[in-house]
Design a protein around this motif. Structure first.
Motif, PDB file in Angstrom:
ATOM      1  N   LEU A 280    -118.820 -52.473 -88.911  1.00  0.00           N
ATOM      2  CA  LEU A 280    -119.385 -51.924 -90.150  1.00  0.00           C
ATOM      3  C   LEU A 280    -118.512 -50.797 -90.696  1.00  0.00           C
ATOM      4  O   LEU A 280    -118.265 -50.727 -91.907  1.00  0.00           O
ATOM      5  CB  LEU A 280    -120.800 -51.402 -89.912  1.00  0.00           C
ATOM      6  N   ALA A 281    -118.053 -49.928 -89.813  1.00  0.00           N
ATOM      7  CA  ALA A 281    -117.175 -48.835 -90.264  1.00  0.00           C
ATOM      8  C   ALA A 281    -115.914 -49.399 -90.908  1.00  0.00           C
ATOM      9  O   ALA A 281    -115.469 -48.927 -91.959  1.00  0.00           O
ATOM     10  CB  ALA A 281    -116.828 -47.921 -89.083  1.00  0.00           C
ATOM     11  N   SER A 282    -115.362 -50.417 -90.288  1.00  0.00           N
ATOM     12  CA  SER A 282    -114.167 -51.059 -90.830  1.00  0.00           C
ATOM     13  C   SER A 282    -114.448 -51.689 -92.195  1.00  0.00           C
ATOM     14  O   SER A 282    -113.639 -51.587 -93.118  1.00  0.00           O
ATOM     15  CB  SER A 282    -113.665 -52.112 -89.842  1.00  0.00           C
ATOM     16  N   LYS A 283    -115.608 -52.316 -92.339  1.00  0.00           N
ATOM     17  CA  LYS A 283    -115.990 -52.964 -93.604  1.00  0.00           C
ATOM     18  C   LYS A 283    -116.138 -51.922 -94.718  1.00  0.00           C
ATOM     19  O   LYS A 283    -115.704 -52.142 -95.846  1.00  0.00           O
ATOM     20  CB  LYS A 283    -117.301 -53.734 -93.404  1.00  0.00           C
ATOM     21  N   ILE A 284    -116.744 -50.786 -94.395  1.00  0.00           N
ATOM     22  CA  ILE A 284    -116.902 -49.711 -95.381  1.00  0.00           C
ATOM     23  C   ILE A 284    -115.536 -49.257 -95.887  1.00  0.00           C
ATOM     24  O   ILE A 284    -115.310 -49.125 -97.093  1.00  0.00           O
ATOM     25  CB  ILE A 284    -117.671 -48.517 -94.755  1.00  0.00           C
ATOM     26  N   ILE A 285    -114.624 -49.039 -94.962  1.00  0.00           N
ATOM     27  CA  ILE A 285    -113.278 -48.583 -95.321  1.00  0.00           C
ATOM     28  C   ILE A 285    -112.556 -49.645 -96.148  1.00  0.00           C
ATOM     29  O   ILE A 285    -111.959 -49.345 -97.189  1.00  0.00           O
ATOM     30  CB  ILE A 285    -112.481 -48.209 -94.056  1.00  0.00           C
TER      31      ILE A 285
END
Length: 193
Positions: free
Chosen positions: A109-114
């Protein structure tokens, strides 16, 4: 009375009046939808399961925007905090958390946000309109730092924390009144100190 003695108090009076007549710019929050605000209300009311379900719906409605993923991540962060916390001396501390298979989804999820934020930045150019996207990308990095810090992976926590700080500084440079970026920078400075 000499000219100099008269001029000094007059200058002081003028400068004081000028300082008090300058109105500071109004702080601005992120421009979020009522649906996103509702999810935030669920998160901060402790209804994390409902918040995650609502965030999934927001992700379906706006798959190309980071806000739904960010809100799911925030709800998951609170779940992780609550399961990792110790209660000592009438205070709650999250001290350490082992690596768990569920962490993979959190990191994804963190990667997707970025990724989504950087896509918007690249598509719009680095303008004041993308200040929110720099903020979202910074939050993605902050989520990485938060989990790595709980897992005592200090080098990774520091790397992502510094990167989050850089993105928040960029957001603030693009929109000096963005209160959310100021708050994030304040948290960074508090924990870094």
């Amino acid at each position: 009375m000499s000219r100099r003695a008269f001029f000094h108090p007059l200058l002081t009076l003028f400068l004081t009046a000028a300082l008090f007549s300058v109105r500071p710019a109004a702080a601005q929050n992120l421009n979020i939808t009522p649906a996103a605000q509702s999810i935030l209300d669920q998160i901060y009311s402790g209804d994390l399961t409902a918040a995650i379900d609502s965030a999934h719906k927001l992700q379906q409605d706006r798959p190309d925007h980071p806000i739904g993923y960010l809100l799911e991540e925030e709800a998951l962060s609170w779940q992780i905090w609550c399961t990792s916390a110790e209660f000592k001396y009438n205070m709650s501390y999250a001290r350490h958390r082992a690596k768990l298979p569920a962490d993979d989804h959190y990191l994804d999820l963190a990667s997707k946000i970025i990724q989504l934020s950087e896509h918007h930045i690249a598509a719009s150019g680095d303008t004041a309109a993308t200040a929110d996207m720099h903020f979202y990308a910074g939050m993605g990095d902050a989520f990485y730092a938060r989990l790595y810090g709980l897992r005592a992976e200090t080098k990774l926590a520091a790397r992502y924390g510094v990167r989050a700080r850089e993105r928040l500084i960029r957001a603030e440079a693009l929109n000096p009144n963005l209160a959310d970026a100021d708050f994030g920078l304040g948290l960074y400075n508090y924990y870094a100190d």
